[in-house]
Write a protein that holds these residues in place. Structure first.
Motif, PDB file in Angstrom:
ATOM      1  N   MET A   1      -4.340  -2.421  -1.885  1.00 22.48           N
ATOM      2  CA  MET A   1      -2.973  -2.337  -2.356  1.00 22.48           C
ATOM      3  C   MET A   1      -2.205  -3.520  -1.757  1.00 22.48           C
ATOM      4  N   ASN A   2      -1.532  -4.241  -2.594  1.00 19.54           N
ATOM      5  CA  ASN A   2      -0.835  -5.401  -2.070  1.00 19.54           C
ATOM      6  C   ASN A   2       0.560  -5.034  -1.568  1.00 19.54           C
ATOM      7  N   ARG A   3       1.198  -5.999  -0.981  1.00 20.63           N
ATOM      8  CA  ARG A   3       2.475  -5.778  -0.303  1.00 20.63           C
ATOM      9  C   ARG A   3       3.582  -5.329  -1.271  1.00 20.63           C
ATOM     10  N   SER A   4       3.599  -5.859  -2.488  1.00 16.35           N
ATOM     11  CA  SER A   4       4.659  -5.490  -3.432  1.00 16.35           C
ATOM     12  C   SER A   4       4.557  -4.024  -3.849  1.00 16.35           C
ATOM     13  N   HIS A   5       3.321  -3.495  -3.965  1.00 13.46           N
ATOM     14  CA  HIS A   5       3.162  -2.082  -4.305  1.00 13.46           C
ATOM     15  C   HIS A   5       3.670  -1.189  -3.178  1.00 13.46           C
ATOM     16  N   ILE A   6       3.350  -1.556  -1.957  1.00 14.49           N
ATOM     17  CA  ILE A   6       3.800  -0.770  -0.807  1.00 14.49           C
ATOM     18  C   ILE A   6       5.323  -0.769  -0.733  1.00 14.49           C
ATOM     19  N   LYS A   8       7.414  -1.167  -3.220  1.00 12.25           N
ATOM     20  CA  LYS A   8       7.945  -0.344  -4.322  1.00 12.25           C
ATOM     21  C   LYS A   8       7.874   1.144  -3.979  1.00 12.25           C
ATOM     22  N   TYR A   9       6.756   1.590  -3.428  1.00 10.00           N
ATOM     23  CA  TYR A   9       6.613   2.999  -3.062  1.00 10.00           C
ATOM     24  C   TYR A   9       7.576   3.390  -1.943  1.00 10.00           C
TER      25      TYR A   9
END
Length: 66
Positions: A1-6, A8-9
């Motif tokens: 999981m990349n940084r942008s997904h983390i 966003k969550y």
């Protein structure tokens, strides 16, 4: 999981907590604000049969009321 997904969550979680804090659920009709939040005793599981919030009217009476 990349940084942008983390990110966003995490933002979605913070937004959900803020919305829950800003817009608490309304108390049940007939209860005050303190009664709705302070229900510690179990409620009786038997309930009265649901009543219709409307009346069965013949069409003529309905049109007269409208």
């Amino acid at each position: 999981m990349n940084r942008s997904h983390i990110l966003k969550y995490a933002l979605a979680a913070v937004l959900a907590v803020l919305m829950a804090w800003m817009f608490p659920p309304s108390p049940v009709k007939g209860q005050s604000q303190t009664q709705a939040g302070a229900q510690t005793q179990p409620q009786d599981t038997t309930q009265a049969p649901a009543q219709k919030p409307w009346k069965d009217l013949p069409p003529e009476q309905f049109h007269r009321i409208m």
